[in-house]
Motif scaffolding. Structure first.
Motif, mmCIF file in Angstrom:
data_model
loop_
_atom_site.group_PDB
_atom_site.id
_atom_site.type_symbol
_atom_site.label_atom_id
_atom_site.label_comp_id
_atom_site.label_asym_id
_atom_site.label_seq_id
_atom_site.Cartn_x
_atom_site.Cartn_y
_atom_site.Cartn_z
ATOM 1 N N MET A 1 0.850 -1.186 0.000
ATOM 2 C CA MET A 1 0.000 0.000 0.000
ATOM 3 C C MET A 1 0.890 1.242 0.000
ATOM 4 O O MET A 1 1.873 1.312 0.751
ATOM 5 N N VAL A 2 0.513 2.215 -0.832
ATOM 6 C CA VAL A 2 1.240 3.476 -0.923
ATOM 7 C C VAL A 2 0.232 4.604 -0.752
ATOM 8 O O VAL A 2 -0.733 4.711 -1.529
ATOM 9 N N ALA A 3 0.433 5.445 0.273
ATOM 10 C CA ALA A 3 -0.431 6.598 0.533
ATOM 11 C C ALA A 3 0.412 7.861 0.442
ATOM 12 O O ALA A 3 1.589 7.863 0.819
ATOM 13 N N ALA A 4 -0.220 8.927 -0.051
ATOM 14 C CA ALA A 4 0.528 10.161 -0.284
ATOM 15 C C ALA A 4 -0.315 11.363 0.086
ATOM 16 O O ALA A 4 -1.520 11.259 0.386
ATOM 17 N N LEU A 5 0.330 12.543 0.021
ATOM 18 C CA LEU A 5 -0.353 13.791 0.346
ATOM 19 C C LEU A 5 -1.272 14.270 -0.782
ATOM 20 O O LEU A 5 -1.919 15.309 -0.627
ATOM 21 N N ASP A 6 -1.329 13.551 -1.898
ATOM 22 C CA ASP A 6 -2.247 13.908 -2.983
ATOM 23 C C ASP A 6 -3.626 13.275 -2.802
ATOM 24 O O ASP A 6 -4.359 13.077 -3.772
ATOM 25 N N ASN A 7 -3.987 12.915 -1.555
ATOM 26 C CA ASN A 7 -5.305 12.378 -1.175
ATOM 27 C C ASN A 7 -5.552 10.965 -1.696
ATOM 28 O O ASN A 7 -6.716 10.539 -1.788
#
Length: 559
Positions: free
Chosen positions: A266-272
């Protein structure tokens, strides 16, 4: 012969015994003498009356018992006539027809005869094989509604509506809905997860494993082999395709984590965005992406069983829970009793029971992972910099901004110990090993102290096993690999500021990172796969770097 003697002889002919000359009584007969001489006719008549009394009493008792039995039978017949037909039918089904056979009822109540050792009677299995068992009775009544399959509404449910393949599938049975959910899960996971296949193989090979164990116990020999532990010095690894190459993030990667059971990252980012990728080391195809509007993700994490994804934002108190099996997003707007304006940093216990949220003013809150309800709040001196659970989920380690470490008991919510991290003025990060052996504390000066967990619990001023000083800026990230052979340390303040530490020698691998290539940049998050086959890094350029660790000898690297 004189007449008197002749008369006595005639009277004795019937018995064949001669009377006693003195008493006149025949031998073998008991007679009670009266008070004046030898017995006469009156004595013999009283004796016959005494013998007749027991016979008369026995006959009277028998007549009374027979009358009582007939009276009970008449009363029972009268009661049977007064009973309803349903009650009589139920008694016949349970006890049988026992109106004229009370012995049969007693035999039924005593139960069947239990065979003892040496008994030649057949067992129940033999009787069933021979067909000697009585036929089974039909049920008294059958509920027709039990046989009808319950239908589930698909069209009026917003989560089930997406599963409809055509307009005719307004309603489905429970079995069909379960099959449809299984198809959706396999599609989201990119096929059948490997851990399902592993469980099937384990089930089919149970007999073989038992035979191997028996063979091992029946022979002797030298079973000690050479150690397969990770050697220090140089770590064999390979740079693979980026984990999120099929969907790069447009902003800094805030979280990267491997699924605990499946071959997924899983990859989460500040681009929502939160994206799931299948890890193969070559193309890493994308499985699914979730977009949360106006919700820059500060941290995202899998649940312990891997069925949910939790996400928090940089400026909101809302906690999002994504149910992977149902495919729905559940916002938790407010936790009753939680008075925090912003929810950012959190930790999930290894056993999946608790959720730990770091608050302000030294507070951290323990929530139930199942209900997302507040259990208790605890407080330390100063501000909380980082927190983590122990490997058994029974303790919480909290690092403060003052350079102190607090150890709390989860069950009693009491502080077990408190000590100063040696040489630290400001704590930034903390981590515990999977085997319950080490505690690593990172400070703002770039030093990482590695402690023994036993000393952290028992000593008021524990000494670190080793102080790692290979970084010169604040240590923002710490991560142990599952086998407790590698400790990854990183700083987000300087490019290429990431190191891999060998355990238990506490020495740094010399071949990572390759400084000349400048491919890592600023590291904000990192994680190891469940079997240490892969190592992932997330940087500020929106890339999730992926490395293959060749020390793992399994064919299925991360399952």
């Amino acid at each position: 012969m004189p007449p008197e003697r002749r008369s006595r002889t005639r009277s004795d002919r019937g018995t064949g015994a001669r009377p006693n000359r003195k008493t006149g009584v025949k031998p073998g007969r008991t007679v009670r003498a009266g008070p004046g001489g030898p017995p006469g006719k009156a004595a013999y008549s009283s004796q016959r009356k005494l013998r007749a009394r027991p016979r008369a009493a026995a006959a009277a008792i028998a007549v009374a018992a027979e009358e009582e039995r007939r009276l009970r039978q008449r009363n029972r017949l009268a009661l049977e006539e007064d009973k309803p037909a349903v009650e009589r039918c139920l008694e016949e089904l349970v006890f049988g027809d026992v109106e004229n056979n009370e012995d049969a009822l007693l035999r039924r109540l005593r139960g069947p005869r239990v065979p003892v050792q040496g008994d030649s009677g057949d067992s129940e299995v033999e009787n069933e094989a021979k067909g000697n068992l009585p036929p089974r009775k039909k049920p008294v009544w059958v509920d027709e509604e039990d046989e009808d399959e319950e239908m589930v509404d698909m069209a009026n449910n917003r989560f089930r509506k997406d599963m409809m393949k055509n307009a005719n599938e307004i309603k489905l049975t429970k079995d069909e809905l379960q099959k449809r959910l299984k198809e959706e899960f396999q599609h989201a996971m990119g096929g059948v997860p490997a851990w399902v296949e592993n469980s099937k193989r384990k089930t089919s090979s149970d007999d073989e494993s038992e035979e191997d164990e028996d063979d091992l116990l029946q022979r002797t020999g030298n079973f000690i082999s050479t150690s397969a532990s990770l050697p220090k010095g140089v770590l064999k690894m390979k740079h693979c395709q980026h984990a999120n190459a099929k969907r790069p993030a447009d902003a800094r990667v805030s979280s990267v984590q491997f699924h605990p059971c499946a071959q997924v990252v899983m990859v989460a980012a500040l681009d929502n965005s939160v994206s799931l990728f299948q890890v193969d080391g070559k193309t890493n195809p994308k499985i699914q992406s979730i977009y949360l509007e106006k919700f820059p993700i500060f941290k995202a994490c899998f649940s312990a069983n891997g069925e949910e994804v939790l996400a928090t934002s940089t400026h909101s108190k809302v906690l999002y829970v994504y149910d992977m099996l149902a495919g729905r997003l559940i916002p938790v707007h407010q936790v009753r009793g939680l008075k925090e304006k912003i929810v950012r940093s959190f930790e999930v216990s290894p056993d999946g029971s608790f959720l730990l949220i770091n608050g302000i003013a030294g507070y951290f809150h323990l929530l139930s992972m199942k209900t997302k309800e507040l259990i208790s709040s605890m407080k330390i001196n100063g501000r909380i910099a980082a927190s983590t659970f122990s490997s058994d989920s029974k303790k919480v380690y909290a690092s403060s901004a003052d350079g102190e470490v607090y150890v709390w008991d989860v069950n009693s919510r009491k502080c077990l110990n408190r000590f100063v991290d040696e040489g630290s003025l400001y704590g930034l990060s903390i981590a515990t090993s999977r085997n319950g052996q080490y505690v690593a504390c990172g400070s703002n000066c770039g030093v990482v102290n590695i402690y023994s967990q036993d000393s952290c619990l028992q000593e008021t001023n524990p000494k670190p096993i080793k102080a790692i000083m290979n970084l010169v800026t604040g240590v923002s990230s710490l991560a142990f690999n599952p086998t407790t052979e590698i400790l990854a340390i990183a700083s987000e303040k300087m490019k290429e500021a990431v190191r891999l530490v060998h355990l238990p020698s506490c020495t740094v691998f010399s071949n990572f990172p390759v400084i000349k290539k400048k491919t890592i940049s600023l590291v904000h998050t990192m994680d190891f796969s469940p079997r240490s086959g892969y190592f992932a890094l997330g940087n500020e350029k929106g890339k999730a770097l992926l490395y293959r660790l060749h020390h793992t000898q399994t064919s299925e690297e991360i399952i």
